[in-house]
Design an enzyme around this catalytic site. Sequence first.
Site, PDB file in Angstrom:
ATOM      1  N   GLU A  52      -4.700   3.947   6.298  1.00 54.46           N
ATOM      2  CA  GLU A  52      -4.492   3.758   4.867  1.00 54.46           C
ATOM      3  C   GLU A  52      -5.141   4.917   4.109  1.00 54.46           C
ATOM      4  O   GLU A  52      -4.661   5.356   3.064  1.00 54.46           O
ATOM      5  CB  GLU A  52      -5.121   2.426   4.443  1.00 54.46           C
ATOM      6  N   ARG A  69       0.839  -1.228   0.000  1.00 59.14           N
ATOM      7  CA  ARG A  69       0.000   0.000   0.000  1.00 59.14           C
ATOM      8  C   ARG A  69       0.865   1.266   0.000  1.00 59.14           C
ATOM      9  O   ARG A  69       0.544   2.257   0.667  1.00 59.14           O
ATOM     10  CB  ARG A  69      -0.936   0.048   1.214  1.00 59.14           C
ATOM     11  N   SER A 112     -10.551  -0.408   3.360  1.00 54.08           N
ATOM     12  CA  SER A 112      -9.784  -0.592   4.605  1.00 54.08           C
ATOM     13  C   SER A 112      -9.345   0.780   5.129  1.00 54.08           C
ATOM     14  O   SER A 112      -8.737   1.547   4.394  1.00 54.08           O
ATOM     15  CB  SER A 112      -8.531  -1.420   4.339  1.00 54.08           C
TER      16      SER A 112
HETATM   17  N1  EPU Z   1     -10.933 -10.574  10.337  1.00 55.37           N
HETATM   18  C1  EPU Z   1     -11.668 -10.683  11.490  1.00 55.37           C
HETATM   19  N2  EPU Z   1     -12.634  -9.757  11.721  1.00 55.37           N
HETATM   20  C2  EPU Z   1     -12.898  -8.741  10.860  1.00 55.37           C
HETATM   21  C3  EPU Z   1     -12.136  -8.626   9.683  1.00 55.37           C
HETATM   22  C4  EPU Z   1     -11.143  -9.564   9.449  1.00 55.37           C
HETATM   23  O1  EPU Z   1     -11.455 -11.580  12.287  1.00 55.37           O
HETATM   24  O2  EPU Z   1     -13.804  -7.947  11.159  1.00 55.37           O
HETATM   25  C5  EPU Z   1      -9.917 -11.615  10.045  1.00 55.37           C
HETATM   26  C6  EPU Z   1     -10.406 -12.546   8.936  1.00 55.37           C
HETATM   27  O3  EPU Z   1     -11.170 -13.591   9.419  1.00 55.37           O
HETATM   28  C7  EPU Z   1      -9.104 -13.023   8.333  1.00 55.37           C
HETATM   29  C8  EPU Z   1      -8.184 -11.832   8.497  1.00 55.37           C
HETATM   30  O4  EPU Z   1      -8.731 -11.021   9.535  1.00 55.37           O
HETATM   31  O5  EPU Z   1      -8.588 -14.089   9.056  1.00 55.37           O
HETATM   32  C9  EPU Z   1      -8.013 -11.026   7.218  1.00 55.37           C
HETATM   33  O6  EPU Z   1      -9.263 -10.546   6.749  1.00 55.37           O
HETATM   34  P1  EPU Z   1      -9.575 -10.327   5.190  1.00 55.37           P
HETATM   35  O7  EPU Z   1      -9.192 -11.525   4.394  1.00 55.37           O
HETATM   36  O8  EPU Z   1     -10.974  -9.824   5.085  1.00 55.37           O
HETATM   37  O9  EPU Z   1      -8.564  -9.222   4.712  1.00 55.37           O
HETATM   38  P2  EPU Z   1      -7.961  -7.917   5.418  1.00 55.37           P
HETATM   39  O10 EPU Z   1      -6.564  -8.209   5.835  1.00 55.37           O
HETATM   40  O11 EPU Z   1      -8.883  -7.379   6.433  1.00 55.37           O
HETATM   41  C10 EPU Z   1      -6.873  -7.048   3.192  1.00 55.37           C
HETATM   42  C11 EPU Z   1      -6.860  -5.755   2.423  1.00 55.37           C
HETATM   43  C12 EPU Z   1      -8.152  -5.589   1.640  1.00 55.37           C
HETATM   44  C13 EPU Z   1      -8.301  -6.765   0.694  1.00 55.37           C
HETATM   45  C14 EPU Z   1      -8.300  -8.066   1.512  1.00 55.37           C
HETATM   46  C15 EPU Z   1      -8.319  -9.310   0.640  1.00 55.37           C
HETATM   47  C16 EPU Z   1      -5.444  -4.243   3.704  1.00 55.37           C
HETATM   48  C17 EPU Z   1      -5.395  -3.054   4.598  1.00 55.37           C
HETATM   49  N3  EPU Z   1      -6.678  -4.634   3.344  1.00 55.37           N
HETATM   50  O12 EPU Z   1      -7.922  -6.924   4.151  1.00 55.37           O
HETATM   51  O13 EPU Z   1      -8.043  -4.410   0.871  1.00 55.37           O
HETATM   52  O14 EPU Z   1      -9.519  -6.671  -0.051  1.00 55.37           O
HETATM   53  O15 EPU Z   1      -7.076  -8.133   2.307  1.00 55.37           O
HETATM   54  O16 EPU Z   1      -7.096  -9.484  -0.007  1.00 55.37           O
HETATM   55  O17 EPU Z   1      -4.406  -4.786   3.337  1.00 55.37           O
HETATM   56  C18 EPU Z   1      -8.484  -2.058   0.915  1.00 55.37           C
HETATM   57  O18 EPU Z   1      -7.275  -1.888   0.917  1.00 55.37           O
HETATM   58  O19 EPU Z   1      -9.294  -1.091   0.913  1.00 55.37           O
HETATM   59  C19 EPU Z   1      -9.018  -3.422   0.948  1.00 55.37           C
HETATM   60  C20 EPU Z   1     -10.313  -3.677   1.058  1.00 55.37           C
END
Ligand code: EPU
Length: 335
Positions: A331, A161, A235
């Site tokens: 972010e 990012r 995010s």
């Molecule tokens: N999780 C929770 N509770 C929540 C949210 C997440 O327990 O409320 C846990 C999930 O169960 C999972 C882990 O956290 O084990 C990761 O969650 P998720 O796969 O939804 O991805 P993220 O790390 O929250 C990142 C990116 C997203 C992207 C997704 C999928 C960042 C800051 N965000 O989110 O990007 O869509 O991975 O690859 O890196 C964005 O940048 O705007 C964005 C949406």
Amino acid sequence: MNIQNNVSLKSYNTFGIQAKARAYIALTDAAILPSIPIADYSNFLVLGGGSNVLFTQDFDGLIIHNLLEGITCIEEDDQEVVVRVAAGENWHRFVLWAFDRAYAGIENLSLIPGSVGASPVQNIGAYGVEVKDVISQVDYFDFESKSFKTMSNADCAFAYRDSIFKRELKGKVCITYVYFRLQKNAKVNTSYGAIERTLAVKGISNPSIKDVSDAVIAIRSSKLPDPKVLGNGGSFFKNPIISRELLTRLQVKYPDIVYYEVDDEQVKVPAGWLIDRAGWKGHIKGQAQCHKDQALVLVNLGNATGQEIYDLSDTIAQSIKELYDIDLEREVSIF
Ligand code: EPU
């Protein structure tokens, strides 16, 4: 040159925040960039799809709204194609354009809000792919030297990012075109668990580009709020990178903590997990909410001010610091 004064930015930011710009220009022709009188204003901001900005007050400067359009193939052989895309094009529209022609490389980035010009700034990423993997070149106008320039992928200093456009070149340039190298013989990336699971449920074993894109759209739609329905900027925080030593300490109290490998010394922890586990998911403060399905997304319930959203993010960040000794980095860009 049509510069308007006192323009509402409500429909130009996906949080749907009511803020006004002192001055505003719709950029539809890159040739006018050298003559935009930025020196007449205290500051300026190039705005794309407005999906990664939070206005906490009126913007006391000039908004240059990047509305440059056009998608052109500039190189092609049996294996790949290089496509030049104007920065004002909507990102998802470009994804659809690519899979209509069976060009692979960006299908995992389906449905990400925002414009093509913002994609290298943030190095947008999702489901195992980052846009740096397919960008070959970025063209931009440099307001300091008043000249058009070109930057290769290697010089963009892409990281998670992050890029040179968020650092050395921040507030100094307007991206005009982004060049993408896409593959003709589809090599889709389904390594991300949620994509594999979604395809398996549908019984698809040899997925096409469209199958992967459909899976990504289904996953995103199930968790992430549609900004047209509920204002948000995706995010809100980056996923923090922490030391293994801190992880070991945290595992004592939180044995189920989720983390991803980075290197020998560090791991990345999902901020959404930390915020959720801290009890913030669904929390409402005024018109701002920590989203009920994805704790990493803060939403505008209707008439939130930017300050209200910011204050909620501050409260959450403080609580994460106290609970886990982790500093969350935003972010979203704050103005
Ligand atoms: N999780 C929770 N509770 C929540 C949210 C997440 O327990 O409320 C846990 C999930 O169960 C999972 C882990 O956290 O084990 C990761 O969650 P998720 O796969 O939804 O991805 P993220 O790390 O929250 C990142 C990116 C997203 C992207 C997704 C999928 C960042 C800051 N965000 O989110 O990007 O869509 O991975 O690859 O890196 C964005 O940048 O705007 C964005 C949406």
